[in-house]
Scaffold this active site. Structure first.
Site, mmCIF file in Angstrom:
data_model
loop_
_atom_site.group_PDB
_atom_site.id
_atom_site.type_symbol
_atom_site.label_atom_id
_atom_site.label_comp_id
_atom_site.label_asym_id
_atom_site.label_seq_id
_atom_site.Cartn_x
_atom_site.Cartn_y
_atom_site.Cartn_z
ATOM 1 N N ARG A 142 41.646 10.287 20.664
ATOM 2 C CA ARG A 142 41.810 11.749 20.389
ATOM 3 C C ARG A 142 40.750 12.144 19.349
ATOM 4 N NH1 ARG A 142 44.327 14.996 16.559
ATOM 5 N NH2 ARG A 142 45.140 16.924 17.297
ATOM 6 N N ARG A 254 23.901 -5.959 37.175
ATOM 7 C CA ARG A 254 24.162 -4.702 37.505
ATOM 8 C C ARG A 254 25.574 -4.436 37.151
ATOM 9 N NH1 ARG A 254 24.007 -0.544 40.865
ATOM 10 N NH2 ARG A 254 25.793 0.041 41.885
ATOM 11 N N HIS A 256 28.542 -2.191 38.339
ATOM 12 C CA HIS A 256 29.131 -1.320 39.410
ATOM 13 C C HIS A 256 30.399 -1.012 39.206
ATOM 14 C CE1 HIS A 256 29.071 -0.762 43.871
ATOM 15 N NE2 HIS A 256 30.663 -0.891 43.998
ATOM 16 N N SER A 257 30.385 0.415 39.378
ATOM 17 C CA SER A 257 31.663 1.067 39.069
ATOM 18 C C SER A 257 32.484 0.998 40.333
ATOM 19 C CB SER A 257 31.425 2.581 38.927
ATOM 20 O OG SER A 257 30.865 2.887 37.779
ATOM 21 N N CYS A 259 34.846 1.551 43.640
ATOM 22 C CA CYS A 259 34.836 2.209 44.689
ATOM 23 C C CYS A 259 35.925 1.915 45.755
ATOM 24 C CB CYS A 259 33.464 2.829 44.866
ATOM 25 S SG CYS A 259 33.322 4.202 46.492
ATOM 26 N N GLU A 297 36.474 4.434 38.988
ATOM 27 C CA GLU A 297 36.553 5.015 40.136
ATOM 28 C C GLU A 297 36.002 6.502 40.238
ATOM 29 O OE1 GLU A 297 36.762 5.227 44.005
ATOM 30 O OE2 GLU A 297 37.751 3.584 43.457
ATOM 31 N N GLY A 298 35.061 6.906 41.272
ATOM 32 C CA GLY A 298 34.993 8.090 41.311
ATOM 33 C C GLY A 298 34.106 8.888 40.178
ATOM 34 N N ASP A 331 29.361 13.478 35.563
ATOM 35 C CA ASP A 331 29.662 11.832 35.502
ATOM 36 C C ASP A 331 30.255 11.580 34.348
ATOM 37 O OD1 ASP A 331 29.411 9.194 35.399
ATOM 38 O OD2 ASP A 331 27.421 8.995 36.383
ATOM 39 N N ARG A 333 31.484 8.812 33.520
ATOM 40 C CA ARG A 333 31.253 7.339 32.805
ATOM 41 C C ARG A 333 30.713 6.931 31.675
ATOM 42 N NH1 ARG A 333 28.824 4.931 38.192
ATOM 43 N NH2 ARG A 333 27.530 6.843 37.956
#
Length: 401
Positions: A142, A254, A256-257, A259, A297-298, A331, A333
């Site tokens: 927060r 790498r 990698h997110s 998916c 994700e996403g 984005d 992330r």
């Protein structure tokens, strides 16, 4: 004040450690206010009087969950309807005070809150000091002054409590930029933002820990799977490691997110599954490397919201427009967890497998040495070509088609 520069977080922490008052501001799209902050251990009559005189707002005592439980400081209301869910407890005075309102008596109450021998029965309710319970995880959970106060006290090596007070201008409105900057300069007061504190913690706090290491035979070859868990959120991630990382230099790597639709279902709406396969193949061929599989994700909005975004895309929006329409950034992330995972694996410099410039910048901001970018080359299909073009045009992804 166009030439104004915020203080370093390290200087703000040192000022807190020395018992001084500092100034902290939050985001323009939040309260957009500045607060005076000091540690509760230094809640002297002088500091409280300064806050009351120059701040003119409500002097509160942000505390950790542990202190609130120890002293039985319960929430002020059963249902919190505050715009920012500020966690007020019932107000208190220490039993040694009279009315409890003077700077001297508020000093007694604040300092007794962090007394190791303090107990619940030492405080009358209601009173003239207003404890606020900080969220566990602080400003990373927060982005409020409550959490900033407790985080700064903790980082200074002090008890996890402090004082904060909003700053009003002479006309009774809330003081904002550039007047806050002028005040800090006039009073030689360290001035930082909550965003700075967030960035500092992401870089310096240990926010992820390794849990296990197992052999992971795959169709690409044999890897070692290192499991990690985030300290604050409990979110789980995996690092797939190939070969010997002892020297840690120029490791093919790498991020990698996750998916689910692309990696597991073989969806052709994106190129995620193809990128994962290409990266695994390249690292296997190299004989040495790391793939971090992060639960983002996403692009960080989660599976259900990604599917909601697909709905909007089917109605004519592109991938960026759909995210924004759902109330997200294009984005969401962040890569500080990935950077810490690399560090715990002993990785010092990497050749990053990516087409995404944001990953490069995100890791560099965390101090990771990226010596080269290695492109991930995949063939577009009729279902993802428009998606890839939008990422290229609007998000700067580096494709060669």
């Amino acid at each position: 004040m166009t030439d104004f520069q915020f203080s370093k977080v390290e200087d703000a922490i040192e000022a807190i450690r020395q018992g001084k008052i500092i100034l902290v501001t939050d985001d323009e799209d939040r309260e957009n206010e500045g607060d005076f902050i000091c540690a509760a251990e230094f809640a002297t009559p002088e500091n409280i009087n300064f806050m009351a005189t120059y701040g003119k707002g409500l002097i509160c005592t942000p505390i950790s969950t542990e202190i609130a439980k120890k002293l039985n400081f319960h929430p002020m209301v059963a249902v919190n309807q505050d715009n920012h869910e500020t966690a007020f407890t019932v107000s208190v005075d220490h039993i040694d005070t009279g009315t409890g309102i003077s700077a001297f008596e508020r000093s007694i109450t604040a300092m007794k809150i962090v007394d190791d021998n303090a107990k619940a029965t030492d405080f009358r309710r209601p009173g003239h000091m207003f404890p606020l319970i900080a969220k566990d995880g602080g400003v990373l959970v927060r982005n409020g002054h409550t959490e900033a106060t407790v985080d700064l006290a903790r980082l200074a090596g002090l008890k996890h409590a402090g004082l904060c007070c909003e700053i009003m201008a002479d006309d009774g409105t809330m003081m904002t930029m550039p007047d806050l900057q002028k005040f800090a300069v006039e009073h030689n007061m360290p001035f930082i933002t909550i965003q700075q504190l967030q960035e500092y913690r992401r870089k310096h706090d240990s926010l992820v820990k390794q849990i296990s290491v197992v052999k992971m035979p795959t169709k690409y070859g044999e890897f070692m799977a290192h499991s990690f868990v985030e300290v604050i959120s409990g979110k789980e991630h995996v690092a797939l490691v190939k070969g010997d990382l002892t020297d840690g230099e120029q490791v093919l790597a790498r991020i990698h997110s996750e998916c689910l639709t692309g990696d597991a279902f073989g969806s052709q709406r994106c190129d995620c599954g193809q990128q994962f396969a290409a990266a695994m193949t390249q690292i296997e061929q190299e004989g040495r490397g790391v793939i971090l599989y992060l639960r983002q994700e996403g692009r960080g909005i989660g599976l259900i919201n990604k599917l909601r975004a697909y709905e909007l895309q089917d109605k004519g929006m592109d991938t960026v427009e759909a995210n924004v329409a759902l109330g997200f950034k294009e984005d969401e992330r962040e890569y500080y967890i990935g950077a810490q995972m690399f560090q715990q694996l002993g990785v010092k410099s990497i050749r990053l497998l990516t087409n995404n410039p944001a990953k490069i910048e995100g890791l560099k901001e965390q101090g990771l040495n990226i010596v080269a970018r290695e492109p991930i080359i995949v063939e577009p299909n009729k279902n993802d070509i428009d998606y890839l073009k939008v990422k290229q045009i609007k998000m700067g992804h580096m494709f060669n088609f």
